[in-house]
Design a protein around this motif. Structure first.
Motif, PDB file in Angstrom:
ATOM      1  N   CYS A 141       0.917  -1.337  -0.027  1.00 40.34           N
ATOM      2  CA  CYS A 141      -0.196  -0.006  -0.025  1.00 40.34           C
ATOM      3  C   CYS A 141       0.830   1.373  -0.143  1.00 40.34           C
ATOM      4  CB  CYS A 141      -0.989  -0.018   1.211  1.00 40.34           C
ATOM      5  SG  CYS A 141      -0.125  -0.264   2.786  1.00 40.34           S
ATOM      6  N   SER A 142       0.256   2.427  -0.226  1.00 42.99           N
ATOM      7  CA  SER A 142       1.168   3.617  -0.433  1.00 42.99           C
ATOM      8  C   SER A 142       0.991   4.577   0.654  1.00 42.99           C
ATOM      9  CB  SER A 142       0.436   4.578  -1.685  1.00 42.99           C
ATOM     10  OG  SER A 142       0.345   3.704  -2.778  1.00 42.99           O
TER      11      SER A 142
ATOM     12  N   ASN B  20      -2.966   6.611  -1.030  1.00 44.37           N
ATOM     13  CA  ASN B  20      -4.314   6.387  -2.045  1.00 44.37           C
ATOM     14  C   ASN B  20      -5.434   6.456  -1.087  1.00 44.37           C
ATOM     15  OD1 ASN B  20      -2.122   4.478  -3.500  1.00 44.37           O
ATOM     16  ND2 ASN B  20      -3.819   4.920  -4.791  1.00 44.37           N
TER      17      ASN B  20
ATOM     18  N   GLY C 174      -9.421   4.117  -4.438  1.00 48.54           N
ATOM     19  CA  GLY C 174      -8.339   3.701  -5.234  1.00 48.54           C
ATOM     20  C   GLY C 174      -7.545   4.878  -6.102  1.00 48.54           C
TER      21      GLY C 174
ATOM     22  N   SER D 280      -4.910   7.838  -6.515  1.00 47.26           N
ATOM     23  CA  SER D 280      -3.654   8.414  -6.097  1.00 47.26           C
ATOM     24  C   SER D 280      -3.918   9.668  -5.543  1.00 47.26           C
ATOM     25  CB  SER D 280      -2.514   8.377  -6.817  1.00 47.26           C
ATOM     26  OG  SER D 280      -1.285   8.902  -6.703  1.00 47.26           O
ATOM     27  N   CYS D 281      -3.211  10.273  -4.312  1.00 45.48           N
ATOM     28  CA  CYS D 281      -3.382  11.422  -3.715  1.00 45.48           C
ATOM     29  C   CYS D 281      -2.224  11.916  -2.826  1.00 45.48           C
ATOM     30  CB  CYS D 281      -4.611  11.361  -2.609  1.00 45.48           C
ATOM     31  SG  CYS D 281      -4.240  10.581  -1.330  1.00 45.48           S
TER      32      CYS D 281
ATOM     33  N   ARG E 113      -8.640   7.810 -10.515  1.00 47.09           N
ATOM     34  CA  ARG E 113      -8.925   6.648  -9.729  1.00 47.09           C
ATOM     35  C   ARG E 113      -8.452   5.359 -10.584  1.00 47.09           C
ATOM     36  NH1 ARG E 113     -14.945   7.797  -6.654  1.00 47.09           N
ATOM     37  NH2 ARG E 113     -14.180   9.498  -5.471  1.00 47.09           N
TER      38      ARG E 113
ATOM     39  N   TYR F 209      -3.924   1.161  -8.218  1.00 43.68           N
ATOM     40  CA  TYR F 209      -2.566   1.066  -8.026  1.00 43.68           C
ATOM     41  C   TYR F 209      -2.267  -0.420  -8.009  1.00 43.68           C
ATOM     42  CZ  TYR F 209       2.275   1.119  -6.369  1.00 43.68           C
ATOM     43  OH  TYR F 209       3.797   1.122  -6.153  1.00 43.68           O
TER      44      TYR F 209
ATOM     45  N   GLN G 108       0.687   3.086 -12.745  1.00 46.11           N
ATOM     46  CA  GLN G 108       0.828   3.795 -11.676  1.00 46.11           C
ATOM     47  C   GLN G 108       0.140   5.030 -12.311  1.00 46.11           C
ATOM     48  OE1 GLN G 108       3.923   3.812  -8.867  1.00 46.11           O
ATOM     49  NE2 GLN G 108       4.899   2.678 -10.314  1.00 46.11           N
TER      50      GLN G 108
ATOM     51  N   SER H  70       0.249   7.831 -10.006  1.00 45.48           N
ATOM     52  CA  SER H  70       0.527   8.258  -9.022  1.00 45.48           C
ATOM     53  C   SER H  70       0.851   9.622  -8.750  1.00 45.48           C
ATOM     54  CB  SER H  70       1.427   7.314  -8.266  1.00 45.48           C
ATOM     55  OG  SER H  70       1.142   6.035  -8.057  1.00 45.48           O
TER      56      SER H  70
END
Length: 214
Positions: free
Chosen positions: A132-133, A153, A157, A159-160, A183, A186, A196, A198
């Motif tokens: 996980c991120s 994330n 879903g 990326s942030c 959305r 990942y 990705q 991201s």
């Protein structure tokens, strides 16, 4: 025999010091065992001639940073330096930690590591036992607090870029995502080639009455 990945630079006693991911594999995947397991350290006084120093922050097997260390950021904090960085455990869960140094050569990890800014964040897709991120920290001081932005994330879903802050580098307050990307999810793969979408490696700057997120 290696390549430089995510790095930080800090000025100290007339030299620019660089701390960076030491990437040994050419395939580009960061997840292979024994790969990206310490930070390289180099310095220069004129950007032409440089010195490579001993690496720092070797992984600690069996811990939250037992598999890899990524993306250091170094902030001058009075008469010391504080490094924020990413650690990955054997399940490839990403988390954040701190280390301190007076001279940039000898680093002492904070005894309270990891920070785990997403541990109780209901908005985030984060867990300690699966990939996980929670990576790529940037730190700054503003009005008596330390602010840290990092990659995460959402539950959906996306990326942030998320933010957390602290008055003492010990207790951290979750401010949630400050920038949300597409959305697309990942999808990790041990051998690379995964998609990705991201948002990574941010910098937050104040100019006049405006803030800029890079």
């Amino acid at each position: 025999g290696s390549r430089v990945a995510d790095f930080a630079v800090v000025h100290h006693q007339g030299r620019e010091h660089f701390f960076y991911i030491d990437r040994r594999l050419q395939e580009g995947t960061p997840f292979f065992p024994g790969h990206e397991i310490f930070f390289g350290h180099a310095s220069t006084a004129d950007f032409f001639d440089g010195t490579v120093h001993d690496p720092v922050m070797l992984i600690r097997p069996g811990t939250w940073e037992g598999a890899h260390v990524w993306a250091p950021f170094v902030l001058r904090d009075g008469d010391r330096y504080v490094m924020s960085y990413t650690g990955l455990n054997d399940e490839l869960s990403q988390d954040l930690g701190l280390a301190f140094s007076k001279d940039l050569f000898n680093w002492e990890r904070w005894e309270g590591n990891p920070i785990s800014p997403l541990k109780d964040a209901t908005w985030a897709a984060w867990w300690p036992d699966e990939i996980c991120s929670c990576r790529d920290p940037f730190m700054m001081r503003h009005e008596g607090r330390y602010y840290m932005t990092f990659t995460a994330n959402t539950r959906e879903g996306a990326s942030c870029v998320a933010m957390t802050s602290s008055a003492d580098l010990k207790k951290w307050k979750d401010h949630g995502p400050i920038l949300v990307g597409p959305r697309t999810g990942y999808e990790p793969s041990m051998w690379g080639g995964h998609t990705q979408g991201s948002c990574e490696s941010t910098v937050l700057l104040q100019r006049g009455d405006r803030w800029f997120l890079l």
